[in-house]
Scaffold this active site. Structure first.
Site, short mmCIF file in Angstrom:
data_model
loop_
_atom_site.label_atom_id
_atom_site.label_comp_id
_atom_site.label_asym_id
_atom_site.label_seq_id
_atom_site.Cartn_x
_atom_site.Cartn_y
_atom_site.Cartn_z
N CYS A 1 0.87 -1.02 -0.16
CA CYS A 1 0.04 -0.01 0.01
C CYS A 1 0.97 1.33 -0.15
O CYS A 1 1.32 1.72 1.03
CB CYS A 1 -1.02 -0.30 1.14
SG CYS A 1 -1.91 1.36 1.16
N CYS B 1 -0.50 4.13 1.99
CA CYS B 1 -0.67 4.18 3.64
C CYS B 1 -0.22 2.71 3.99
O CYS B 1 0.77 2.16 4.33
CB CYS B 1 -2.11 4.59 4.01
SG CYS B 1 -2.07 4.75 5.87
N SER B 2 -1.26 1.81 4.18
CA SER B 2 -1.27 0.47 5.07
C SER B 2 -2.39 -0.45 4.77
O SER B 2 -2.74 -1.12 5.42
CB SER B 2 -0.95 0.96 6.68
OG SER B 2 -2.11 1.46 7.10
N CYS B 3 -3.42 -0.01 3.64
CA CYS B 3 -4.21 -0.72 3.47
C CYS B 3 -4.17 -2.26 3.56
O CYS B 3 -2.98 -2.60 2.83
CB CYS B 3 -5.31 -0.43 2.28
SG CYS B 3 -5.88 1.10 2.71
#
Lengths: 95, 210
Positions: free
Chosen positions: B110, B113-115
């Protein structure tokens, strides 16, 4: 256009990937849970969370840990919406 | 009432906690007082989060390895396939399963971000959220895989998929050789977190022999 600080894909870096495992600390779980509860109560949503994170200054974004970014975002979005008064968390911490 | 006489007791705080810890607790306290969130809801979410694990995703992969019809359903609609076996697929509108083969290898990142499919894999590892992984998974995927100890043949196509809040990915790693006679439950034990992100292989078939 300059690449925004959160937009990391292909960002030039030779930094190694730190592959240490890290169990989430209590405050990190709490931060995740607060944001989730806010999303379910309708007080803020995931897009607002991201906007709050992405509006951090580049220096602060790169310094902050992952859940510090969440915390910063939740505070700034909730202040913007009037759920929190400006500086209210700081006053609670000082009190 | 002042915040010193509220009706809950403070839990012990880890000695090495950063200032953000106190900040998170102050925020929770304020939001509960204001009625913006419910404390039980917060506790429940923490309990939910620490209860998620890659074992759930592994069940989907193992089922796909032994049941071609299920694999097709998983590839078409991973949310529905997870619900079919009684798993919580999480809030994301789309969960997409991607099959690794001897010709194509998928890696998930991702970049923004951090999905991550937390509901099926547990919280993402720190390295997944780190700036160097988010940068270099895109610009130098083979180099990144090498850091994780995975070297692919030159003729294997590497596909890097970039997650969003609306689409999260789960990699179906290749079934290891020598596992032909194994039961679904035994196979699930071979499916690691990293293999479902695409930075490692599943297996090996027998880590411990009795």
């Amino acid at each position: 256009m300059e690449q925004a600080v959160h937009d990391r894909g292909g960002w030039p870096t030779d930094a190694p990937i730190d592959r240490h495992e890290h169990e989430l600390a209590d405050w990190e779980l709490l931060t995740d849970a607060i944001v989730d509860a806010l999303e379910r109560s309708g007080a803020m949503n995931v897009d607002e969370l991201r906007r709050g994170i992405e509006s951090m200054s580049p220096t602060e974004y790169e310094r902050a840990s992952y859940y510090e970014r969440w915390l910063y975002s939740a505070e700034s979005i909730l202040t913007e919406k009037g759920v929190l008064a400006p500086g209210e968390v700081d006053r609670r911490l000082a009190g | 009432m002042s915040h010193h006489d509220h009706d809950h007791s403070h839990e012990p705080v880890a000695a090495d906690e950063p200032p953000a810890g106190a900040r998170a607790r102050a925020l929770e306290e304020l939001l509960v007082e204001k009625g913006a969130i419910d404390r039980d809801d917060v506790r429940h979410r923490i309990d939910w989060l620490v209860s998620r694990s890659p074992a759930d995703g592994a069940r989907l992969v193992a089922r796909a390895w032994v049941d071609p019809a299920f694999k097709e359903r998983l590839l078409v609609d991973a949310r529905a396939a997870a619900l079919e076996v009684g798993l919580d697929p999480g809030p994301s509108p789309l969960v997409v399963a991607l099959e690794n083969t001897d010709a194509v290898h998928h890696v998930v990142v991702c970049t923004l971000c951090s999905c991550y499919p937390k509901a099926l894999l547990g919280p993402p590892p720190d390295w997944y959220k780190s700036l160097p992984y988010r940068s270099r998974a895109v610009s130098d995927p083979r180099g990144v895989l090498g850091e994780f100890g995975l070297t692919l043949d030159e003729d294997v196509e590497v596909r890097v998929v970039d997650s969003t809040a609306d689409i999260r990915y789960l990699v179906i790693p290749r079934r290891p050789g020598g596992t032909e006679g194994m039961r679904e439950e035994e196979l699930a034990a071979l499916v690691t977190r990293d293999s479902m992100i695409g930075v490692s292989r599943a297996g090996p078939p027998l880590l411990f022999k009795s």
